[in-house]
Write a protein that holds these residues in place. Sequence first.
Motif, PDB file in Angstrom:
ATOM      1  N   GLY A 424       0.820  -1.201   0.000  1.00  0.00           N
ATOM      2  CA  GLY A 424       0.000   0.000   0.000  1.00  0.00           C
ATOM      3  C   GLY A 424       0.850   1.245   0.000  1.00  0.00           C
ATOM      4  N   GLY A 425       0.335   2.291  -0.613  1.00  0.00           N
ATOM      5  CA  GLY A 425       1.051   3.551  -0.650  1.00  0.00           C
ATOM      6  C   GLY A 425       0.215   4.626  -1.322  1.00  0.00           C
ATOM      7  N   THR A 426       0.769   5.801  -1.346  1.00  0.00           N
ATOM      8  CA  THR A 426       0.096   6.944  -1.972  1.00  0.00           C
ATOM      9  C   THR A 426       0.445   7.008  -3.450  1.00  0.00           C
ATOM     10  N   ILE A 427      -0.553   7.197  -4.292  1.00  0.00           N
ATOM     11  CA  ILE A 427      -0.306   7.332  -5.731  1.00  0.00           C
ATOM     12  C   ILE A 427       0.368   8.675  -5.985  1.00  0.00           C
ATOM     13  N   LEU A 440       3.495   3.978  -6.541  1.00  0.00           N
ATOM     14  CA  LEU A 440       3.114   4.146  -5.147  1.00  0.00           C
ATOM     15  C   LEU A 440       4.331   4.567  -4.339  1.00  0.00           C
ATOM     16  N   THR A 441       4.095   5.407  -3.355  1.00  0.00           N
ATOM     17  CA  THR A 441       5.181   5.830  -2.477  1.00  0.00           C
ATOM     18  C   THR A 441       4.697   5.852  -1.043  1.00  0.00           C
ATOM     19  N   ASP A 442       5.618   5.596  -0.111  1.00  0.00           N
ATOM     20  CA  ASP A 442       5.302   5.732   1.314  1.00  0.00           C
ATOM     21  C   ASP A 442       6.105   6.861   1.936  1.00  0.00           C
ATOM     22  N   GLY A 443       6.683   7.678   1.106  1.00  0.00           N
ATOM     23  CA  GLY A 443       7.494   8.786   1.576  1.00  0.00           C
ATOM     24  C   GLY A 443       8.965   8.457   1.629  1.00  0.00           C
ATOM     25  N   THR A 444       9.276   7.154   1.610  1.00  0.00           N
ATOM     26  CA  THR A 444      10.679   6.707   1.630  1.00  0.00           C
ATOM     27  C   THR A 444      11.022   5.948   0.359  1.00  0.00           C
ATOM     28  N   GLU A 445      10.195   4.969   0.005  1.00  0.00           N
ATOM     29  CA  GLU A 445      10.407   4.156  -1.182  1.00  0.00           C
ATOM     30  C   GLU A 445       9.322   4.454  -2.220  1.00  0.00           C
ATOM     31  N   ARG A 446       9.638   4.062  -3.452  1.00  0.00           N
ATOM     32  CA  ARG A 446       8.700   4.261  -4.566  1.00  0.00           C
ATOM     33  C   ARG A 446       8.694   2.980  -5.394  1.00  0.00           C
ATOM     34  N   VAL A 447       7.472   2.436  -5.662  1.00  0.00           N
ATOM     35  CA  VAL A 447       7.337   1.169  -6.378  1.00  0.00           C
ATOM     36  C   VAL A 447       6.441   1.376  -7.586  1.00  0.00           C
TER      37      VAL A 447
END
Length: 505
Positions: A424-427, A440-447
């Motif tokens: 899960g993460g922010t688009i 998607l990103t969680d503020g640290t990583e991006r997938v």
Amino acid sequence: MKLRYFIPSLVAVVAAMFTGCSDNDYDPTYLGEIQVSKSYVALDVNGGSVSIDVMTTGPWSVAEVPEWLTVSPASGSGSGTITFSADAAVGRTAEVLINCEGRTQRINIIQGIAVVSNATCAEVNAGPDAKTYRVTGTVKSIANTTYGNWYLVDETGEVYVYGTLDAKGNTKNFLSLGLEVGDQVTIEGPKKTYNGTVELVDVTVVKIVKSLIKCELLTVNGEESNELPLEGGEIVATLSCKGNGVGVEIPAEAQSWLSVVSTTAGDTPTVTFRAQPNAGGDRQATVTFKTTDGKKVSTSETTIYQAGAIIEGPIADFLAAEVGDTQFRLTGVITELYASDKQGKSFYIADYSGQVLIYRAEGFIEAGAKVGDVVTVVGKRGAYKDTPQMVNGTFEALVHAVETVSLTEFLAKEPAADKFYKIGGTIDEIANDQYGNLYLTDGTERVYVYGCYPGWGATGDARKGLIGTLGLKVGDYLEVIGVRAVYKETPQLSNGIYFTHKSAN
């Protein structure tokens, strides 16, 4: 009242007037915690209201009020008046409880004279609640052998019996009566309607006439069984018969696939049925055996089952199907557990076409499946209050155990086509809004998510358009399920399956 034999109704009414409280050490009208001006209420047969005075030492409430009776108020504290009201009726009684601080005062309600009416099943179904009926019919089937719950049938219809008293008027002793399917029986009891089902409650058995015929055994290929295989075959019914000859009736709707091929005579006659191959869902037929001794006709029923093909398809097809015995196989993602099921066997699954409740699937708990996993279940199309659900289901397979991981953990995983993860993460970027290629990103990583499809099982054009359908946009939080893959040395989640999202708004 739970009586073994019929007592003249006037005596029954007088007896009801002097029913005591729940504690025999106290006066029937005056308990320490509850005092009432009357412990019985007699309502006019033309309808109306009667009030009593009540005085309690604390909060009180009224319980076990039948549908035909109105009690106002239903709760209170201290001194007050309780009014009992009913529409016009003849011959019904009830017992209402007033509870206060662990004590119970019983109030007997009488409207008219409780007369037992001889009736058919159809007349019971059409008659008023709380009225006592005497009905004669045949035991069609037995649902519970402790309390004595069973179905009585006559030429006009059937009635469900909820509770049967033994010869001494006791409950939970049904087996002592020796009642069997096919017996002719006369019973007495009051009518009640519960959730739309008409019931005769705690009936007294007046007379039993044992059936002249009974199906003792069903066998398939020499083994005891009442179920034929999908490919068809023969099933043999072995009977006991004290009459002259045996007649067999197959329901009209089953005559296209079930027929009689041979019979034998004697005290233990047999009837051999043949079933055709079954290309549809599970099916069944309740066949009737008849005999006579020249004075009366006896019947006995037995149900023959045949397994059917299992239909595989999307959940949308299951939702559109009719309620019935057809078996369906569904595969999807567990979206949530059904909190109302105390047994813990119920859950929702979803695929690209829809979502459905799987109600109490056997094997689910043992499989250890959890929310997010991809599973396969088999069961029948049922419904509860017109809402579709799968019933009589079996948890067939845990297709993929899905592991929930952070983006950091996901990127550390090795690529594998058979290992599924939920991330899960922010688009923060939408690269292709048709197939749902996005970041998607969680503020640290991006997938990079290569494809966000509407749900499990989507192919072709069914994979397209989720972004627009849900109105997904940059800033929304999104959870997807997929496999760890790599393209040109860049890690990605491949063929993502939509799980849930939360709008940034």
